[in-house]
Design a protein around this motif. Structure first.
Motif, mmCIF file in Angstrom:
data_model
loop_
_atom_site.group_PDB
_atom_site.id
_atom_site.type_symbol
_atom_site.label_atom_id
_atom_site.label_comp_id
_atom_site.label_asym_id
_atom_site.label_seq_id
_atom_site.Cartn_x
_atom_site.Cartn_y
_atom_site.Cartn_z
ATOM 1 N N SER A 90 -2.454 9.216 2.814
ATOM 2 C CA SER A 90 -2.016 9.435 4.191
ATOM 3 C C SER A 90 -0.542 9.800 4.226
ATOM 4 C CB SER A 90 -2.289 8.206 5.056
ATOM 5 O OG SER A 90 -1.637 7.075 4.533
ATOM 6 N N ILE A 91 -0.211 10.505 5.284
ATOM 7 C CA ILE A 91 1.180 10.871 5.542
ATOM 8 C C ILE A 91 1.862 9.656 6.149
ATOM 9 C CG2 ILE A 91 2.705 12.419 6.811
ATOM 10 C CD1 ILE A 91 0.218 14.360 6.892
ATOM 11 N N ALA A 92 2.981 9.280 5.590
ATOM 12 C CA ALA A 92 3.711 8.128 6.101
ATOM 13 C C ALA A 92 5.200 8.328 5.884
ATOM 14 C CB ALA A 92 3.258 6.847 5.402
ATOM 15 N N ASP A 93 5.957 7.950 6.882
ATOM 16 C CA ASP A 93 7.407 7.935 6.777
ATOM 17 C C ASP A 93 7.804 6.514 6.415
ATOM 18 O OD1 ASP A 93 10.138 7.943 7.086
ATOM 19 O OD2 ASP A 93 10.101 9.088 8.960
ATOM 20 N N LEU A 94 8.222 6.301 5.189
ATOM 21 C CA LEU A 94 8.550 4.963 4.719
ATOM 22 C C LEU A 94 9.813 4.406 5.353
ATOM 23 C CD1 LEU A 94 7.434 5.402 1.025
ATOM 24 C CD2 LEU A 94 6.282 4.086 2.813
ATOM 25 N N ASP A 95 10.529 5.225 6.130
ATOM 26 C CA ASP A 95 11.639 4.696 6.923
ATOM 27 C C ASP A 95 11.131 3.655 7.918
ATOM 28 O OD1 ASP A 95 13.458 6.286 5.619
ATOM 29 O OD2 ASP A 95 13.737 7.698 7.276
ATOM 30 N N ASP A 96 9.844 3.720 8.236
ATOM 31 C CA ASP A 96 9.225 2.780 9.170
ATOM 32 C C ASP A 96 8.689 1.537 8.470
ATOM 33 O OD1 ASP A 96 9.716 4.644 11.208
ATOM 34 O OD2 ASP A 96 7.778 5.621 10.886
ATOM 35 N N GLY A 97 8.888 1.419 7.167
ATOM 36 C CA GLY A 97 8.394 0.281 6.393
ATOM 37 C C GLY A 97 7.115 0.628 5.665
ATOM 38 N N LEU A 98 6.610 -0.346 4.920
ATOM 39 C CA LEU A 98 5.352 -0.143 4.199
ATOM 40 C C LEU A 98 4.207 -0.032 5.200
ATOM 41 C CD1 LEU A 98 5.443 -2.648 1.189
ATOM 42 C CD2 LEU A 98 6.139 -0.260 1.258
ATOM 43 N N PRO A 99 3.213 0.785 4.880
ATOM 44 C CA PRO A 99 2.046 0.832 5.755
ATOM 45 C C PRO A 99 1.301 -0.505 5.687
ATOM 46 C CG PRO A 99 1.648 2.111 3.771
ATOM 47 C CD PRO A 99 3.086 1.675 3.733
ATOM 48 N N PRO A 100 0.645 -0.891 6.770
ATOM 49 C CA PRO A 100 -0.091 -2.161 6.742
ATOM 50 C C PRO A 100 -1.262 -2.090 5.780
ATOM 51 C CG PRO A 100 -0.566 -0.939 8.762
ATOM 52 C CD PRO A 100 0.505 -0.183 8.039
ATOM 53 N N GLY A 101 -1.684 -3.247 5.321
ATOM 54 C CA GLY A 101 -2.820 -3.296 4.418
ATOM 55 C C GLY A 101 -2.933 -4.651 3.764
ATOM 56 N N PRO A 102 -3.918 -4.793 2.881
ATOM 57 C CA PRO A 102 -4.177 -6.076 2.232
ATOM 58 C C PRO A 102 -3.151 -6.371 1.141
ATOM 59 C CG PRO A 102 -5.579 -4.406 1.274
ATOM 60 C CD PRO A 102 -4.839 -3.740 2.417
ATOM 61 N N PRO A 103 -3.124 -7.622 0.685
ATOM 62 C CA PRO A 103 -2.317 -7.942 -0.498
ATOM 63 C C PRO A 103 -2.819 -7.106 -1.679
ATOM 64 C CG PRO A 103 -3.016 -9.938 0.620
ATOM 65 C CD PRO A 103 -3.771 -8.801 1.251
ATOM 66 N N LEU A 104 -1.911 -6.798 -2.596
ATOM 67 C CA LEU A 104 -2.186 -5.810 -3.637
ATOM 68 C C LEU A 104 -2.056 -6.368 -5.045
ATOM 69 C CD1 LEU A 104 -0.029 -3.089 -1.928
ATOM 70 C CD2 LEU A 104 -2.519 -3.069 -2.049
ATOM 71 N N GLU A 105 -2.854 -5.794 -5.940
ATOM 72 C CA GLU A 105 -2.730 -6.095 -7.364
ATOM 73 C C GLU A 105 -1.614 -5.278 -8.001
ATOM 74 O OE1 GLU A 105 -6.190 -8.061 -6.235
ATOM 75 O OE2 GLU A 105 -5.784 -5.957 -5.846
#
Length: 183
Positions: A90-105
């Motif tokens: 997905s397109i995301a501007d990381l200036d807005d922070g990490l995209p939401p989602g589950p905890p990661l390995e």
């Protein structure tokens, strides 16, 4: 991120085809410590070479980038390699922070630097989760706006267990785990 930056990155990726899947060269010799299941996030994933490699390894991968052109190439690469069911781009501007989602390995962040995200990165990893991060560095290069000062990654990720690290020739990198049991 300014629209001019998006345009610049789109132009950088225009006309390219996603490359051969693989970890960035700085991490390539550490492939054996990369998890083979669970969820991973590839920050500033570009045309998806690393994300697709992670998916081929068995992870479900979310890749984000500011460039719509790069994201399109990442989708195409995942399709060609038969792992589109394990890749979400997905397109995301990381200036807005990490995209939401589950905890990661695992979180992979190659040649993207935003110190405001460092704590979010740590907080998003599960106990035992793996961080592979590389940034441009002032060590062995001229200082610049996008370059990390000496020791930035060591300080920012001091609470993690370092597996390997390096700094020089204009690059700093760290491979580390969140302390605690692996999920």
């Amino acid at each position: 991120m300014a629209d001019t930056d998006r345009v610049r990155w789109d132009q950088k990726y225009a006309g390219r085809v996603g490359g051969t899947p693989g970890l960035p060269a700085v991490f390539a010799r550490y492939g054996d410590v990369v998890p083979t299941s669970g969820h991973a996030l590839d920050l500033a994933c570009g045309s998806g070479s690393a994300a697709v490699w992670l998916a081929e390894r068995g992870l479900s991968v979310s890749g984000v980038d500011v460039s719509a052109v790069a994201i399109q190439q990442a989708h195409q690469l995942a399709h060609r390699r038969g792992v589109r069911d394990r890749c979400r781009f997905s397109i995301a501007d990381l200036d807005d922070g990490l995209p939401p989602g589950p905890p990661l390995e695992m979180i992979l962040c190659h040649r993207f630097r935003d110190p405001r995200l460092y704590q979010q990165i740590v907080d998003r990893l599960k106990p035992g989760g793996l961080l592979a991060i590389s940034v441009l560095s002032e060590v062995g290069a001229q200082p610049g706006f996008f370059r990390a000062p000496a020791g930035e990654l060591d300080v920012a990720f001091a609470d993690l267990q370092a597996l390997a690290a390096g700094e020089g020739d204009g690059q700093a990198w760290l491979l580390a785990r969140v302390k605690g049991e692996r999920p």
